[in-house]
Design a protein around this motif. Structure first.
Motif, PDB file in Angstrom:
ATOM      1  N   MET A 114       0.805  -1.209   0.000  1.00  0.00           N
ATOM      2  CA  MET A 114       0.000   0.000   0.000  1.00  0.00           C
ATOM      3  C   MET A 114       0.842   1.265   0.000  1.00  0.00           C
ATOM      4  O   MET A 114       0.331   2.360  -0.203  1.00  0.00           O
ATOM      5  CB  MET A 114      -0.904   0.014   1.246  1.00  0.00           C
ATOM      6  N   GLU A 138       0.185   8.369   1.948  1.00  0.00           N
ATOM      7  CA  GLU A 138      -0.141   7.508   0.807  1.00  0.00           C
ATOM      8  C   GLU A 138      -0.916   6.278   1.275  1.00  0.00           C
ATOM      9  O   GLU A 138      -1.869   5.832   0.618  1.00  0.00           O
ATOM     10  CB  GLU A 138       1.140   7.085   0.082  1.00  0.00           C
ATOM     11  N   ARG A 142      -4.775   5.107   0.195  1.00  0.00           N
ATOM     12  CA  ARG A 142      -5.112   3.800  -0.366  1.00  0.00           C
ATOM     13  C   ARG A 142      -6.121   3.049   0.503  1.00  0.00           C
ATOM     14  O   ARG A 142      -6.933   2.280  -0.008  1.00  0.00           O
ATOM     15  CB  ARG A 142      -3.833   2.998  -0.579  1.00  0.00           C
ATOM     16  N   GLU A 145      -9.425   4.473  -0.437  1.00  0.00           N
ATOM     17  CA  GLU A 145      -9.808   4.097  -1.801  1.00  0.00           C
ATOM     18  C   GLU A 145     -10.315   2.662  -1.864  1.00  0.00           C
ATOM     19  O   GLU A 145     -11.050   2.292  -2.775  1.00  0.00           O
ATOM     20  CB  GLU A 145      -8.618   4.254  -2.751  1.00  0.00           C
TER      21      GLU A 145
END
Length: 215
Positions: A114, A138, A142, A145
């Protein structure tokens, strides 16, 4: 993981595995591992594997204060040790529960896919306090998402990143909707990992192995 190197694949029950393990512990293994493990075998017994003190020992029952507690079914434990099952898959399927420092050897692999693989080094040049600072946003992105990660992982991780005489804490919630990453201590963590900034970056970028860092 130390067990794979000293147990052969003829064992059929966790009791047999532990009894065999007791024959192979040594001061050399203690020097490499330096940890006390409590195995809670569902359908079997509790076992304490001391690879921290003296020449090491394997004792039935909960003895002393473990550095790591592993809960797993008897059959799954035997399959894990004999190589018929994968530790990460057992963990992801909820069949293997780990608390304590052993999490560093197994759970970080879950987050590895990830995290970004590029741009980490540039974060330091951009004035970030830690090179790992670019990783956590980040991961947050993810997680949000892909809500299915909450069911797959179902854990809250606390990362204590150290370096340059200071530290920074991040909470990665892959358990409670909507999930995400926050700086600092948020809620109750299922797993706390303390690791240096450089080692964490090396782990995420594939330059280091979580099991090797743990050992």
């Amino acid at each position: 993981f130390f067990l794979f190197f000293i147990i052969h694949n003829t064992m059929t029950t966790s009791d047999q595995v532990m009894q065999e393990l007791g024959k192979h512990v040594s001061s050399e293994v203690v020097d490499k591992v330096k940890g006390i493990y409590l195995f809670k075998i569902k359908g079997g017994k509790d076992w304490t594997v001391d690879l921290k003190n003296g020449s090491g020992s394997v004792q039935e029952g909960a003895q002393g204060k473990p550095d790591c507690t592993i809960t797993i079914a008897d059959e799954d434990f035997v399959n894990l040790i004999t190589g018929k099952a994968n530790g990460q898959q057992l963990f992801m399927g909820g069949k293997l529960k780990i608390s304590g420092n052993m999490a560093m050897a197994m759970k970080l692999e879950v987050l590895k896919s990830m995290a970004p693989k590029e741009g980490i080094a540039a974060s330091a040049a951009g004035g970030e306090e830690f090179a790992s600072d670019v990783i956590f946003p980040e991961i947050d992105k993810r997680i949000k998402e892909d809500p299915s990660l909450l069911k797959k992982i179902a854990g809250v991780y606390r990362f204590k990143i150290t370096g340059n005489g200071t530290s920074k804490t991040w909470t990665v919630d892959v358990k409670n909707a909507p999930g995400g990453v926050t700086q600092g201590e948020e809620g109750k963590a299922d797993c706390t990992v303390t690791i240096s900034d450089s080692d964490y970056v090396d782990l995420i970028t594939g330059k280091a192995n979580g099991q090797q860092l743990f050992m």
